[in-house]
Design an enzyme around this catalytic site. Structure first.
Site, short mmCIF file in Angstrom:
data_model
loop_
_atom_site.label_atom_id
_atom_site.label_comp_id
_atom_site.label_asym_id
_atom_site.label_seq_id
_atom_site.Cartn_x
_atom_site.Cartn_y
_atom_site.Cartn_z
N ASP A 385 21.72 0.65 -12.46
CA ASP A 385 20.47 0.79 -11.94
C ASP A 385 19.72 -0.67 -12.00
OD1 ASP A 385 18.22 2.25 -11.30
OD2 ASP A 385 17.36 2.02 -13.16
N PHE A 527 -2.31 -0.26 2.91
CA PHE A 527 -0.71 -0.87 3.08
C PHE A 527 0.05 0.28 3.62
CE2 PHE A 527 3.45 -0.47 1.51
CZ PHE A 527 4.00 -1.62 1.95
#
Lengths: 1160, 242
Positions: A385, A527
């Site tokens: 990960d 955003f």
């Protein structure tokens, strides 16, 4: 039945007609006091070896067959069962303890209008419970009300899904009205219908019927067990699912039982041995038949056939089973137990390893599964990960460029960069965050000198964001940021003297160099993934209207005013430099607005935001209109901090021929950026392929074109091979790429690539690459990728991660490693090994894994050898004893051989042995390679052990035979009798196997010495005791070998024979090993000479941690977040607290006043 | 002086276990109720057999006598029948049943002789310390051989002094009272006279084996030394990885 209807008539009427009533206690333990013995025995006898011994025991009870006394089987069997039983009991006891701990956690339950402290386990479905800040959620709850406005409740789901950012849950308005009025809550009477318990964490459907009205319930109103309440003083919830029905428990528990490849090989070998055993018995049985026909029949004068035996063939049949009993020791019962003990021991080494202990958060490494150790020495693929594993998930404001000047690096007088120096002193700022570190003093000077662009730069950073401040204590500000990047920027501004202190929906309070200023917040241009930027429009206390914007350089550069072209060039240079260091960059700009224009714009904005159709489009048009002709201010660079030692670890692992795949949910840019900064990708690579096709054909073409185009032609042999056998699972052989490549694939391309026929192409391409990075993958895809490699490659995989999104992959891989010490525990709980830092992985694999593997292999080799050498002597003796299943050794020796005489030395070896010490294992990662190729123990090695065992058994039989044949003691008395022969053979055997273990041991410790010499002494001690007069007089029938030891071992020719057999057994082994070391040395054989060479050269001092520098111009965008920002929530004031207790502003917006009343 | 038998499977499992050590150790209850292992030589005509079992039953009972023929006169060679069994066997493992008095006949009351024996166990010898279960011929026989071809100590011929050979050169005659049938199972009987040394009886095996193994070791050593010189230093420095 789909959806079970569960009705919950809620308090106060305790009239409950539940479908089933579940209380909240959980049970992970297997046994209780009474069920332990029967259940455990039942489980143990499911093991083939134990069942086999039970079968043997039954055979031994048949007198015609019984060739050995009953105790030869019972003693080991009982011992083995007892050892495993005790281990299981301890495990289960610990589970009981942890269950008890969880079940006894306190919680406040509403009973008859009163809040009472109850234990978790007593909470029942339908109870109303009260949770406070930082409490763990007790069960799956329906949120009724909370202390926050709009009954919002913030929860952290780290334990569930690994995401550390806060999530918002909101109660229904009808239930929110209940507030914390206990009376009302008590009278609350509703009915909940919901789906049957399941394991879907993100889905819930149900209805609440209250006073005849129905309300829909969804996941937004649920608090799940395993979450933690944050930023919420209190909340009330109604228990919907409790105990084992909770989504957390439904998700766990289904741990797949992992076995190592050696385990599987061992099972195969045991079957092979069974076959071998059957063959031997058959030969001997036939031999017996012939013998009885040919000789035994006539020998009946002195030895009549046993009762019921009337033909030679029947006698042969009985003898078959007798030999099964005698030769049973080729399948050693103690094998499995010993293997478990060795693994347990090696797991303790991992637990105890101080070099894998992380002192900062007091986390030792932990081997949670104790049965997989040796597989750690065979890893070929690592799936990692990114966030929290490779990186710390801490963003650091590292550098910036303001008005064409770069800050962040410190140069000495001669212009050289200095690496380490003292931090900037922020003591002038009361509100500074003490954890923040910055090294460039010139920036502080610039701030102190009131440099206008610098001030504007930080003002922008403190205004243009969607962070929520929290000030529990005066001056102790905590920022709740949606993305850590934003938090880092605002924190930076805060430290440089632009403290973002409070916000209301319409204002932002900033303490600017000690002076409080309130800016009116007029608009947030939020955003999103297309815009890749965000802006705010604020009115300063002086009345100036300004738009502040920050965003990705590629986007923002298009929007700049032409007047800043020169600045743009300078900034670009800086940006490249930042990007070259693997920093995440962001460009900031501003624009002063004209009052009239803005008024007109805000009117249109209002219109657009209330438009019913095409609202999104209209808004973004408007945004684009105002966000242009911006004035460039500078750029920021944020370091996504890697965990310590990640690049070095990756380099070492790569040298060990381990392939590393990064699977991340993050964006492609970020993922690649991290790839570069931790040395996975580098510019020396021939090429980095990026696969981002969005249809199946695109992906296929991309995969084919990019790597070895010719390999996908029909003429390619692997293709042909796969055409032929399309049914059964296939193993793809390793191929060699013609260069070093990297592969980056995005989540949606991966979805196509994982479909049927493309799988193969993906695996082949990916495995040709040195590095594979998959970005934007879902947890399920992570598991699928791991599964894919498991399926097509004969390789051992390891998955490492820290969050709940890694759980699936951790469970799928052969070995799952969890990063512990972080907040989420889910990954650790489902992992096999856990530690605090990624860099410990190299120690886990290269040192512990390698050692475990080597030890296990040595153990198995030796164990099979010693049992073959031991047992096959009986086989040879059969030819001289009329195939009568007469044992060579004393029955007591047979009983004790595996358990006492030889168990400790081999355990000692397999617990302490190491061919090279940890330092050298780390220095020479290529020592790891033989493990990956499975070289130390496989079928060939097993056959060799077997041959060696057969050879030894021949020596061990025929040397005593020759030495005894027709000979006498020095006083003329008997020595060629059966008992003397038995003693001689068993003494030879024991000394030979002891010498053999001495040869196998390459690392001597006191314990090894003690065990080997101890075992030999114990052998002689026990032998002399058992053969003594006293024992005979007490237990006449059990110890018939009286006096044999005394009478035999005093003879010189016995010792000469023993010495001869040792020499003969050892000679070929020594010779062969010497030859091998000379002609075909393995890496570990070479180590001594390497060490010698290194010592001559003096090892170079560890190279100083170089800053990774690249010349490339790759640049990552700004990682906001994948979701929409909090902008809308802020503007609507929905998530505002009624009053910030230490707010420096006295003006409250009408909105927050309203909330204040509501909240109380 | 040894007697040897071949093709006689004293190491057969059923044969080896067909005895009752308790009985032989003088345990009175086992005397009258021998172990089941002795079957089928446990009870004969409703009386327990003492000593029971196949081993005892098949005891070698030929008698051998050795004479030196000196001028047509047969001078018997003194054969010592005691001291042929292990001390532990004679004194610990084998004991006569205990009871009132030393009369073995009375002590073995209620038992019967093994089927093949001509006379009961208490009549094996005239001397009381060599009679019954502690008869040394019996003890020697009961120490079963490891291999189907074996020899057992029969009598000792003692060396009188160091100047004279124990058996001087000359003609000897061996008288055998043939009681023990071995033809039925193709067995062979032998009589062996052997001088013993510190190494025990004459057995060239160990000597030959040592010489052979020693030569092999030497040869191997030389070969390996050559190999070491030729290839040994190949891997010292060539491939040190960094």
């Amino acid at each position: 039945m789909g959806c079970a209807v569960i009705l919950f008539p809620v308090l106060p009427i305790l009239f409950i007609f539940l479908f089933f009533l579940q209380n909240n206690s959980i049970k992970t333990s297997k046994y209780n006091f009474f069920t332990f013995l029967p259940l455990n025995l039942f489980e143990q006898f499911q093991r083939i070896a134990n069942a086999y011994f039970l079968f043997l025991l039954i055979l031994q009870l048949i007198p015609q067959i019984s060739s050995l006394a009953w105790f030869t089987t019972v003693v080991p069997l009982v011992l083995v069962l007892a050892v495993s039983g005790v281990k299981d009991a301890i495990d289960d006891f610990n589970r009981h303890k942890s269950d008890k701990h969880v079940n006894n956690r306190p919680v406040q339950v509403l009973i008859n209008g009163m809040l009472k402290d109850e234990k978790w386990m007593n909470v029942q479905v339908g109870d109303i419970i009260k949770l406070e800040n930082n409490n763990f959620v007790t069960a799956d709850l329906l949120l009724l009300s909370s202390s926050e406005p709009h009954s919002l409740t913030y929860i952290e789901t780290a334990e569930l899904d690994g995401e550390t950012n806060l999530k918002v849950k909101q109660a229904l308005t009808v239930t929110a009205e209940l507030g914390e009025d206990l009376q009302k809550l008590t009278e609350f009477n509703g009915e909940v219908k919901c789906e049957a318990p399941n394991n879907k964490l993100d889905k819930f459907t149900g209805t609440l019927t209250l006073r005849g009205e129905k309300y829909a319930l969804d996941n937004e109103k649920m608090l799940l067990r395993g979450c933690t309440i944050r930023n919420t003083e209190w909340c009330f919830g109604l228990v919907i699912y409790a105990g084992p029905d909770t989504k957390l428990m439904q998700n766990s528990g289904k741990t797949t039982f992992k076995r190592t490849s050696i385990d599987r090989l061992m099972n195969v070998l045991v079957l092979v041995i069974f076959a071998f055993l059957a063959l031997m018995c058959l030969i001997l049985a036939i031999g017996n038949g012939i013998w009885e026909y040919d000789k035994g029949y006539y020998f009946q004068v002195y030895l009549p056939w046993a009762e019921g035996v009337n033909s030679a063939s029947y006698s042969g049949f009985l003898m078959f089973w007798s030999y099964v009993i005698i030769l049973n020791t080729v399948v050693p019962i103690s094998l499995y137990v010993s293997v478990e003990i060795i693994r347990l021991g090696n797991s303790f080494y991992i637990d105890w390893d101080r070099k894998m202990y992380y002192p900062l958060n007091d986390t030792p490494a932990q081997a949670r599964t104790t049965t997989l150790n040796e597989e750690l020495g065979q890893i070929k693929y690592i799936f990692s990960d990114k966030t929290g594993t490779l990186t710390q998930n801490i963003m650091c404001f590292n550098k910036c460029s303001i008005n064409g000047k770069s800050y962040g690096d410190v140069y000495d007088m001669s212009g050289q960069r200095i690496e380490i120096n003292e931090k900037v002193d922020f003591s002038y700022n009361q509100l500074a965050d003490p954890k923040f570190a910055f090294y460039d003093h010139s920036l502080v000077e610039a701030v102190k000198l009131s440099d206008v662009p610098t001030h504007r730069f930080f003002r922008l950073l403190s205004l243009c964001h969607t962070v929520m401040p929290e000030e529990k204590k005066e001056g102790n500000l905590v920022y709740q940021a949606q993305s850590p990047d934003e938090g880092a920027l605002v924190t930076a501004a805060r430290n440089f003297g632009f403290v973002f202190r409070a916000r209301t929906p319409e204002t932002i309070t900033i303490v600017e160099m000690g002076e409080t200023k309130i800016y009116k917040l007029l608009a947030i241009l939020d955003f999103n993934n297309v815009r890749k930027r965000m802006s705010v429009i604020v009115r300063s206390p002086e009345g100036d209207l300004t738009l502040y914007c920050k965003g990705a350089d590629t986007i923002l550069y298009e929007l700049l005013h032409s007047s800043c072209d020169t600045l743009k060039e300078e900034t670009t240079e800086h940006l490249n430099e930042f990007a070259g260091e693997g920093l995440r960059t962001l460009v900031v700009a501003y624009k002063n607005l004209d009052e009239d224009y803005f008024q007109e714009w805000i009117r249109r904005h209002h219109e657009a935001s209330t438009a019913l159709e095409g609202r999104e489009d209209k808004l973004s048009e408007l945004y684009e209109e105002i966000e242009k002709d911006l004035m460039l201010l500078g750029a920021t660079a944020i370091e996504d901090k890697l965990q310590d030692g990640v690049p070095q670890t990756i380099e070492t692992l790569a040298k060990a021929n381990i392939k590393i795949w990064v699977l991340t949910g993050d964006k492609q840019e970020t993922a690649m950026n991290i790839g570069y900064s931790c040395n996975l990708l580098n510019d020396d690579m021939e090429d980095v392929f990026i696969i981002e096709g969005s249809t199946s054909d695109d992906v296929l073409n991309e995969l084919r074109k990019k790597m070895k185009p010719d390999s996908f032609l029909d003429s390619d042999e692997i293709n042909i091979q796969f055409e032929k056998s399309s049914k059964k699972p296939k193993i793809i052989p390793d191929e060699q790429a013609n260069g070093v490549y990297g592969l980056v694939i995005t989540g949606h391309s991966l979805a196509y690539a994982l479909e049927g026929n493309l799988e193969l192409e993906l695996v082949r391409t990916a495995c040709l690459c040195k590095v594979v990075i998959c970005c934007r993958v879902t947890p399920l895809q992570k598991a699928q990728v791991v599964e894919l490699v498991k399926k097509y490659k004969k390789a051992v995989t390891l998955a490492i991660g820290d969050g709940a999104n890694d759980v699936s992959m951790i469970k799928t891989a052969h070995i799952g490693v969890g990063i512990s010490g972080q907040e989420g525990m889910q990954a650790v709980l489902s992992s096999d090994f856990s530690f605090a830092q990624f860099r410990y992985l190299q120690r886990l694999l290269l040192v512990h894994g390698r050692w475990s593997y080597i030890r296990m292999c040595k153990f198995l080799k030796y164990f099979f050898y010693k049992n073959f050498a031991f047992t096959l002597v009986h086989f040879w003796y059969g030819f001289f004893s009329g195939f009568s299943a007469q044992t060579v050794y004393d029955e007591w020796f047979i009983t004790l051989y595996n358990l006492v005489y030889t168990s400790l030395p081999v355990l000692g070896m397999s617990l302490f042995d190491q061919d090279v010490d940890d330092r050298w294992s780390m220095l020479f990662p290529q020592l790891y390679v033989p493990g990956q190729q499975n070289l130390y123990f496989n079928k060939t090695v097993f056959v060799k052990c077997m041959l060696q065992g057969i050879y030894s058994s021949l020596i061990l039989f025929f040397i005593p035979y020759g030495a005894m044949y027709n000979t006498m003691r020095s006083d003329g008395k008997a020595i060629a009798d059966y008992q003397s022969f038995a003693l001689m053979a068993q003494t030879c055997l024991l000394i030979v196997v002891s010498v053999q273990i001495g040869l196998d041991t390459s690392y001597w410790t006191v314990v090894n010495q003690f065990f080997i010499w101890g075992s030999l002494s114990v052998y002689f001690a026990i032998t002399f005791t058992m053969y003594s007069d006293g024992m005979y007089l007490i237990f006449t029938a059990s110890f018939p070998f009286i006096g044999t030891a005394r009478n035999t071992l005093s003879q010189p020719n016995v010792w000469l024979a023993i010495f001869l057999s040792i020499t003969l057994c050892v000679l070929p082994v020594v010779g062969f090993r010497f030859l091998k070391a000379q002609l075909k040395p393995t890496p570990s054989d070479k180590i001594p000479s390497w060490q010698y060479e290194k010592a001559k050269k003096r090892p170079p001092p560890p190279s100083p941690k170089r800053r990774l520098r690249r010349t490339s111009t790759r640049r990552s965008g700004y990682a906001f977040s994948h979701q929409h920002g909090f902008g809308a929530l802020i503007m609507s004031g929905r998530n505002m607290r009624p009053k910030s207790p230490f707010a420096t502003t006295g003006t409250f917006s009408p909105n927050s006043d309203k909330h204040k009343h509501k909240g109380l | 002086m040894y007697y040897g038998l071949s093709n006689f499977y004293q190491n057969h499992r059923r044969y080896v276990k067909s005895r009752d050590d308790s009985q032989l150790n003088g345990d009175n209850s086992s005397l009258l109720n021998p172990s089941k292992e002795c079957e089928p030589y446990r009870i004969n005509e409703d009386k327990p057999i003492a000593p029971c079992g196949a081993i005892a039953n098949s005891m070698f009972n030929d008698t051998l006598e050795l004479y030196r023929i000196d001028n047509d006169t047969r001078i018997p060679i003194t054969l010592i029948k005691k001291g042929i069994a292990w001390w532990t066997d004679k004194n610990v493992k084998f004991r006569n049943p205990t009871g009132d008095g030393n009369n073995l006949t009375a002590l073995f009351q209620g038992t019967t002789k093994p089927v093949n024996w001509p006379k009961p166990v208490y009549m094996l010898d005239s001397e009381p310390d060599n009679n019954g279960f502690i008869n040394e011929d019996f003890i020697v026989w009961m120490r079963t051989a490891a291999l189907p071809t074996f020899r057992k100590l029969y009598r000792l011929i003692e060396r009188k002094n160091n100047l004279q050979p124990t058996l001087q050169a000359g003609k000897y005659s061996l008288d055998i009272a043939y009681n023990y049938p071995v033809h039925s199972f193709d067995g062979r009987k032998r009589m062996i006279l052997s001088t013993i040394s510190w190494m025990g009886g004459k057995n060239p095996f160990l000597g030959i084996a040592y010489i052979t193994v020693g030569s092999i070791c030497f040869f191997l050593g030389v070969v390996l030394l050559i190999i070491h010189h030729k290839y040994g230093n190949r891997n010292t420095s060539a491939d040190i990885p960094n």
